[in-house]
Design a protein around this motif. Structure first.
Motif, PDB file in Angstrom:
ATOM      1  N   PHE A  28      13.160 124.762  17.541  1.00 55.19           N
ATOM      2  CA  PHE A  28      13.379 126.011  18.281  1.00 55.19           C
ATOM      3  C   PHE A  28      13.757 127.134  17.323  1.00 55.19           C
ATOM      4  CE2 PHE A  28      16.930 128.683  19.663  1.00 55.19           C
ATOM      5  CZ  PHE A  28      16.358 129.417  20.684  1.00 55.19           C
ATOM      6  N   ALA A  29      14.741 126.876  16.457  1.00 56.45           N
ATOM      7  CA  ALA A  29      15.229 127.908  15.542  1.00 56.45           C
ATOM      8  C   ALA A  29      14.137 128.347  14.569  1.00 56.45           C
ATOM      9  CB  ALA A  29      16.441 127.374  14.778  1.00 56.45           C
ATOM     10  N   SER A  30      13.425 127.374  14.020  1.00 56.14           N
ATOM     11  CA  SER A  30      12.378 127.693  13.060  1.00 56.14           C
ATOM     12  C   SER A  30      11.255 128.505  13.688  1.00 56.14           C
ATOM     13  CB  SER A  30      11.820 126.399  12.465  1.00 56.14           C
ATOM     14  OG  SER A  30      10.785 126.667  11.554  1.00 56.14           O
ATOM     15  N   HIS A  31      10.829 128.105  14.879  1.00 52.89           N
ATOM     16  CA  HIS A  31       9.734 128.813  15.544  1.00 52.89           C
ATOM     17  C   HIS A  31      10.153 130.220  15.982  1.00 52.89           C
ATOM     18  CE1 HIS A  31       7.956 124.610  16.632  1.00 52.89           C
ATOM     19  NE2 HIS A  31       7.886 124.894  15.347  1.00 52.89           N
ATOM     20  N   MET A  32      11.398 130.360  16.438  1.00 51.84           N
ATOM     21  CA  MET A  32      11.896 131.681  16.827  1.00 51.84           C
ATOM     22  C   MET A  32      11.962 132.614  15.622  1.00 51.84           C
ATOM     23  SD  MET A  32      12.529 132.134  20.070  1.00 51.84           S
ATOM     24  CE  MET A  32      13.632 133.537  19.943  1.00 51.84           C
ATOM     25  N   ARG A  39      19.694 137.577  13.094  1.00 51.22           N
ATOM     26  CA  ARG A  39      20.900 137.774  13.916  1.00 51.22           C
ATOM     27  C   ARG A  39      20.694 137.251  15.337  1.00 51.22           C
ATOM     28  NH1 ARG A  39      25.773 138.529  11.419  1.00 51.22           N
ATOM     29  NH2 ARG A  39      25.539 139.975   9.668  1.00 51.22           N
ATOM     30  N   ALA A  40      19.536 137.507  15.889  1.00 49.26           N
ATOM     31  CA  ALA A  40      19.259 137.036  17.247  1.00 49.26           C
ATOM     32  C   ALA A  40      19.240 135.515  17.295  1.00 49.26           C
ATOM     33  CB  ALA A  40      17.926 137.603  17.737  1.00 49.26           C
ATOM     34  N   VAL A  41      18.622 134.900  16.296  1.00 49.01           N
ATOM     35  CA  VAL A  41      18.578 133.428  16.250  1.00 49.01           C
ATOM     36  C   VAL A  41      19.985 132.876  16.080  1.00 49.01           C
ATOM     37  CG1 VAL A  41      17.700 131.428  14.970  1.00 49.01           C
ATOM     38  CG2 VAL A  41      16.209 133.397  15.391  1.00 49.01           C
ATOM     39  N   GLN A  42      20.811 133.553  15.280  1.00 43.06           N
ATOM     40  CA  GLN A  42      22.211 133.140  15.118  1.00 43.06           C
ATOM     41  C   GLN A  42      22.933 133.131  16.462  1.00 43.06           C
ATOM     42  OE1 GLN A  42      24.658 135.927  13.002  1.00 43.06           O
ATOM     43  NE2 GLN A  42      26.460 134.621  13.045  1.00 43.06           N
ATOM     44  N   GLU A  43      22.744 134.184  17.242  1.00 49.85           N
ATOM     45  CA  GLU A  43      23.389 134.273  18.563  1.00 49.85           C
ATOM     46  C   GLU A  43      22.885 133.177  19.490  1.00 49.85           C
ATOM     47  OE1 GLU A  43      25.819 136.285  19.684  1.00 49.85           O
ATOM     48  OE2 GLU A  43      26.042 137.036  17.645  1.00 49.85           O
ATOM     49  N   LEU A  44      21.589 132.936  19.481  1.00 49.45           N
ATOM     50  CA  LEU A  44      21.013 131.920  20.359  1.00 49.45           C
ATOM     51  C   LEU A  44      21.531 130.524  20.012  1.00 49.45           C
ATOM     52  CD1 LEU A  44      17.335 133.227  20.468  1.00 49.45           C
ATOM     53  CD2 LEU A  44      18.898 133.139  22.412  1.00 49.45           C
ATOM     54  N   GLY A  55      17.433 126.047  22.586  1.00 48.27           N
ATOM     55  CA  GLY A  55      18.076 125.708  21.318  1.00 48.27           C
ATOM     56  C   GLY A  55      19.429 125.038  21.467  1.00 48.27           C
ATOM     57  N   LEU A  56      19.578 124.203  22.492  1.00 51.45           N
ATOM     58  CA  LEU A  56      20.885 123.604  22.758  1.00 51.45           C
ATOM     59  C   LEU A  56      21.235 122.481  21.785  1.00 51.45           C
ATOM     60  CD1 LEU A  56      20.804 123.199  26.659  1.00 51.45           C
ATOM     61  CD2 LEU A  56      21.572 125.153  25.315  1.00 51.45           C
ATOM     62  N   ARG A  57      22.521 122.342  21.518  1.00 47.65           N
ATOM     63  CA  ARG A  57      23.033 121.113  20.909  1.00 47.65           C
ATOM     64  C   ARG A  57      23.032 120.045  21.995  1.00 47.65           C
ATOM     65  NH1 ARG A  57      26.787 125.228  19.374  1.00 47.65           N
ATOM     66  NH2 ARG A  57      26.822 125.620  17.111  1.00 47.65           N
ATOM     67  N   VAL A  58      22.925 118.777  21.589  1.00 47.33           N
ATOM     68  CA  VAL A  58      22.905 117.702  22.584  1.00 47.33           C
ATOM     69  C   VAL A  58      24.222 117.635  23.336  1.00 47.33           C
ATOM     70  CG1 VAL A  58      23.628 115.912  20.932  1.00 47.33           C
ATOM     71  CG2 VAL A  58      22.327 115.277  22.974  1.00 47.33           C
TER      72      VAL A  58
END
Length: 301
Positions: free
Chosen positions: A248-252, A260-265, A147-150
């Motif tokens: 990535f975020a949507s699938h997670m 909360r976990a997706v927020q951290e990732l 889930g990285l930013r470019v």
């Protein structure tokens, strides 16, 4: 406005760059927004920062709206003004913050574009036969895996990866670091890329991803390569780095339901930023419902 007043903008930008260590992109946004405020003050014959009041700021926001700026862009400009006045108050140049109570007009929030799992699989099925294809596959696998930013991707060094723990450390917005897991397919792709990497860059180069000239790859190059592969592999719609991050975020979130976990990732400081993916997930459920439920839609007699 006198030189004594004008120099505070330079002092503020120096503060943002040195003390807060904001990125060049964020600094550019601050400068554009405060330059617009400065121009408004000049046209309104307001010659001192202390002379600006809340009514003036509302007029500024209204003028930006008439120019066609979106609610989010105006809100960003107001946020820049609030931060600037907070700095001026800290330096004891003003005693009030005229932008505190002013709100921008709301604009509809656009849902991010994503790729479904099948589209992701098709995109990441890159035939690797040279250094560039190996690098591109590794970059895309890693963005989708973690889930990285470019900007985070291009700033990665070899030392940021830990193959033993299947993890990496990234530095995100505000110079905040976070540790992220790396998926098995991404690790395999990176390992393959590293075998090619040594052929095109000297051992002194620390960057994980490099151009064909051996230098650290740029954000623009990553965008161009992803657009190229999207077209070549026939992926519907434009392919760009943030679309992989959104996917990535949507699938997670769809699989785990753990906001909360997706927020951290993702490295979001505010969970409200992450909550947009709950709307995206609900839209997906609505689409499924309308297609599947026999009485979901009205039918003509």
């Amino acid at each position: 406005m006198t030189n004594a007043e004008s120099h505070w903008l330079d002092e503020f930008f120096r503060y943002l760059a040195t003390e807060r260590q904001l990125s060049a992109h964020t600094l550019k946004n601050y400068q554009r927004d405060l330059d617009a405020l400065h121009a408004f003050m000049a046209e309104s014959h307001i010659d001192a920062w202390s002379a600006l009041d809340a009514n003036h700021v509302r007029q500024f926001a209204a003028r930006q709206h008439r120019k066609g700026l979106s609610g989010s862009s105006i809100q960003r400009a107001l946020s820049a003004a609030r931060t600037f006045y907070k700095f001026l108050a800290r330096e004891q140049w003003v005693e009030h913050n005229p932008a505190l109570g002013v709100q921008a007009p709301k604009s509809p929030r656009k849902l991010p574009q994503t790729l479904d799992v099948d589209q992701i699989s098709g995109l990441l099925d890159i035939p690797v036969n040279d250094p560039l294809s190996a690098r591109d596959k590794a970059m895309m696998e890693l963005i989708y895996s973690s889930g990285l930013r470019v900007s985070e991707l291009v700033s990665l060094d070899l030392s940021d990866l830990d193959f033993h723990d299947a993890s990496l450390v990234v530095t995100g917005k505000g110079q905040k670091s976070r540790m992220l897991p790396i998926g098995g397919k991404a690790l395999t792709a990176i390992d393959r890329w590293l075998k090619y990497r040594d052929q095109i860059t000297p051992y002194t180069q620390t960057a994980l991803f490099v151009s064909n000239r051996g230098n650290r790859i740029s954000v623009r190059s990553v965008e161009q390569r992803m657009e190229y592969w999207g077209k070549r592999l026939g992926v519907e719609g434009q392919v760009y780095p943030h679309r992989l991050r959104h996917s990535f975020a949507s699938h997670m979130l769809e699989s785990s339901g753990d906001l909360r976990a997706v927020q951290e990732l993702l490295g979001h400081s505010d969970i409200s930023t992450t909550q947009i993916y709950t709307h995206l997930d609900f839209q997906h459920l609505m689409d499924v419902y309308e297609k599947a439920h026999p009485r979901a839609r009205k039918k003509d007699d």
